[in-house]
Design a protein around this motif. Structure first.
Motif, PDB file in Angstrom:
ATOM      1  N   LYS A   4       9.514  -5.479  -5.769  1.00 59.04           N
ATOM      2  CA  LYS A   4       9.266  -5.984  -7.113  1.00 59.04           C
ATOM      3  C   LYS A   4       7.912  -5.527  -7.647  1.00 59.04           C
ATOM      4  N   ARG A   5       6.910  -5.464  -6.805  1.00 56.45           N
ATOM      5  CA  ARG A   5       5.588  -5.088  -7.294  1.00 56.45           C
ATOM      6  C   ARG A   5       5.461  -3.602  -7.572  1.00 56.45           C
ATOM      7  N   ASP A   6       6.398  -2.785  -7.058  1.00 50.16           N
ATOM      8  CA  ASP A   6       6.340  -1.358  -7.276  1.00 50.16           C
ATOM      9  C   ASP A   6       7.039  -0.927  -8.559  1.00 50.16           C
ATOM     10  N   ILE A   7       7.614  -1.862  -9.299  1.00 51.83           N
ATOM     11  CA  ILE A   7       8.304  -1.537 -10.535  1.00 51.83           C
ATOM     12  C   ILE A   7       7.254  -1.282 -11.612  1.00 51.83           C
ATOM     13  N   GLN A  78     -13.443  -5.269 -18.047  1.00 50.56           N
ATOM     14  CA  GLN A  78     -12.295  -5.854 -17.342  1.00 50.56           C
ATOM     15  C   GLN A  78     -11.024  -5.040 -17.584  1.00 50.56           C
ATOM     16  N   TYR A  79     -10.920  -4.394 -18.743  1.00 48.96           N
ATOM     17  CA  TYR A  79      -9.760  -3.557 -19.035  1.00 48.96           C
ATOM     18  C   TYR A  79     -10.019  -2.103 -18.658  1.00 48.96           C
ATOM     19  N   ARG A  80     -11.249  -1.649 -18.855  1.00 49.84           N
ATOM     20  CA  ARG A  80     -11.602  -0.254 -18.584  1.00 49.84           C
ATOM     21  C   ARG A  80     -11.424   0.101 -17.115  1.00 49.84           C
ATOM     22  N   ARG A  81     -11.793  -0.796 -16.223  1.00 49.50           N
ATOM     23  CA  ARG A  81     -11.662  -0.495 -14.797  1.00 49.50           C
ATOM     24  C   ARG A  81     -10.193  -0.346 -14.396  1.00 49.50           C
ATOM     25  N   VAL A  82      -9.312  -1.090 -15.040  1.00 49.54           N
ATOM     26  CA  VAL A  82      -7.875  -0.948 -14.776  1.00 49.54           C
ATOM     27  C   VAL A  82      -7.387   0.393 -15.310  1.00 49.54           C
ATOM     28  N   GLU A  92      -8.369   6.490  -4.054  1.00 50.64           N
ATOM     29  CA  GLU A  92      -7.815   5.147  -3.921  1.00 50.64           C
ATOM     30  C   GLU A  92      -6.591   4.999  -4.825  1.00 50.64           C
ATOM     31  N   HIS A  93      -5.507   4.525  -4.264  1.00 47.18           N
ATOM     32  CA  HIS A  93      -4.282   4.286  -5.022  1.00 47.18           C
ATOM     33  C   HIS A  93      -4.508   3.108  -5.977  1.00 47.18           C
ATOM     34  N   PRO A  94      -3.862   3.115  -7.168  1.00 50.79           N
ATOM     35  CA  PRO A  94      -4.056   1.988  -8.098  1.00 50.79           C
ATOM     36  C   PRO A  94      -3.722   0.619  -7.500  1.00 50.79           C
ATOM     37  N   PHE A  95      -2.718   0.543  -6.608  1.00 56.45           N
ATOM     38  CA  PHE A  95      -2.409  -0.741  -5.972  1.00 56.45           C
ATOM     39  C   PHE A  95      -3.555  -1.205  -5.085  1.00 56.45           C
ATOM     40  N   ALA A  96      -4.224  -0.259  -4.424  1.00 54.17           N
ATOM     41  CA  ALA A  96      -5.384  -0.613  -3.594  1.00 54.17           C
ATOM     42  C   ALA A  96      -6.533  -1.108  -4.477  1.00 54.17           C
ATOM     43  N   ALA A  97      -6.696  -0.481  -5.632  1.00 56.20           N
ATOM     44  CA  ALA A  97      -7.734  -0.941  -6.568  1.00 56.20           C
ATOM     45  C   ALA A  97      -7.405  -2.345  -7.063  1.00 56.20           C
ATOM     46  N   ARG A  98      -6.132  -2.598  -7.337  1.00 58.01           N
ATOM     47  CA  ARG A  98      -5.737  -3.940  -7.779  1.00 58.01           C
ATOM     48  C   ARG A  98      -6.066  -4.983  -6.718  1.00 58.01           C
ATOM     49  N   ARG A  99      -5.807  -4.660  -5.446  1.00 59.98           N
ATOM     50  CA  ARG A  99      -6.139  -5.593  -4.359  1.00 59.98           C
ATOM     51  C   ARG A  99      -7.645  -5.781  -4.241  1.00 59.98           C
ATOM     52  N   ARG A 105      -0.477  -9.247 -10.176  1.00 62.67           N
ATOM     53  CA  ARG A 105       0.248  -8.178 -10.861  1.00 62.67           C
ATOM     54  C   ARG A 105       0.361  -8.427 -12.361  1.00 62.67           C
ATOM     55  N   ASP A 106       0.630  -9.657 -12.772  1.00 59.97           N
ATOM     56  CA  ASP A 106       0.768  -9.928 -14.200  1.00 59.97           C
ATOM     57  C   ASP A 106      -0.563  -9.753 -14.935  1.00 59.97           C
ATOM     58  N   VAL A 107      -1.673 -10.110 -14.297  1.00 57.91           N
ATOM     59  CA  VAL A 107      -2.997  -9.909 -14.895  1.00 57.91           C
ATOM     60  C   VAL A 107      -3.302  -8.418 -14.985  1.00 57.91           C
ATOM     61  N   TRP A 108      -2.946  -7.671 -13.923  1.00 60.67           N
ATOM     62  CA  TRP A 108      -3.140  -6.214 -13.892  1.00 60.67           C
ATOM     63  C   TRP A 108      -2.360  -5.557 -15.030  1.00 60.67           C
TER      64      TRP A 108
END
Length: 148
Positions: A4-7, A78-82, A92-99, A105-108
């Motif tokens: 689900k998180r990879d969608i 807060q938005y620019r870093r994403v 670094e993969h974006p999922f690793a940055a999110r962690r 996930r919804d905030v990301w």
């Protein structure tokens, strides 16, 4: 594994141009890409003769990339870093940055869309005209005075 998180999220149609522009900027901002070939220990490897080279995706012009960079600086951190984690290729993969940022996930996803909205609003206002062309420079480049 939770698939689900990879969608991937769907970017709204009004932000597609912003996403394309940030993808082009990301290719420009990463380390310059060089096509590499396989190598052998002896250095005698020769690629097959019938192999066609795939064309490289062109980078955007440096001045255009600087406009994107300036528009990104206006976007809150807060938005620019994403946006940087998603659109500028890094080790670094974006999922690793999110962690690492400890974002759900919804905030990301919300930060990505809101960041695109804020980036595109400023970029359109500052650099595009009604026809989608680059806005003229309204300053005299010698004295920095506004042109009447």
């Amino acid at each position: 594994m939770n698939l689900k998180r990879d969608i991937p999220i769907t970017v709204p149609a009004d932000l597609r141009h912003a996403e394309e522009l940030l993808e082009q900027y990301g290719r420009w901002a990463q380390d310059r890409y060089k096509k590499q070939r396989c190598a052998s220990a002896e250095g005698a490897y020769r690629p097959p003769a019938n192999r066609e080279e795939e064309p490289m995706v062109p980078f955007i012009a440096d001045w255009s990339a600087m406009q994107v960079q300036q528009a990104l600086q206006v976007v809150p951190m807060q938005y620019r870093r994403v946006l940087f984690a998603i659109y500028v290729p890094q080790k670094e993969h974006p999922f690793a940055a999110r962690r690492r940022y400890r974002l759900q996930r919804d905030v990301w996803d919300h930060s990505r869309i809101e960041g695109l909205r804020r980036f595109w609003a400023f970029y359109r206002l500052r650099y595009l005209t009604e026809r989608g062309t680059i806005a003229p420079i309204l300053r005299d480049t010698e004295s920095c005075a506004l042109v009447a």
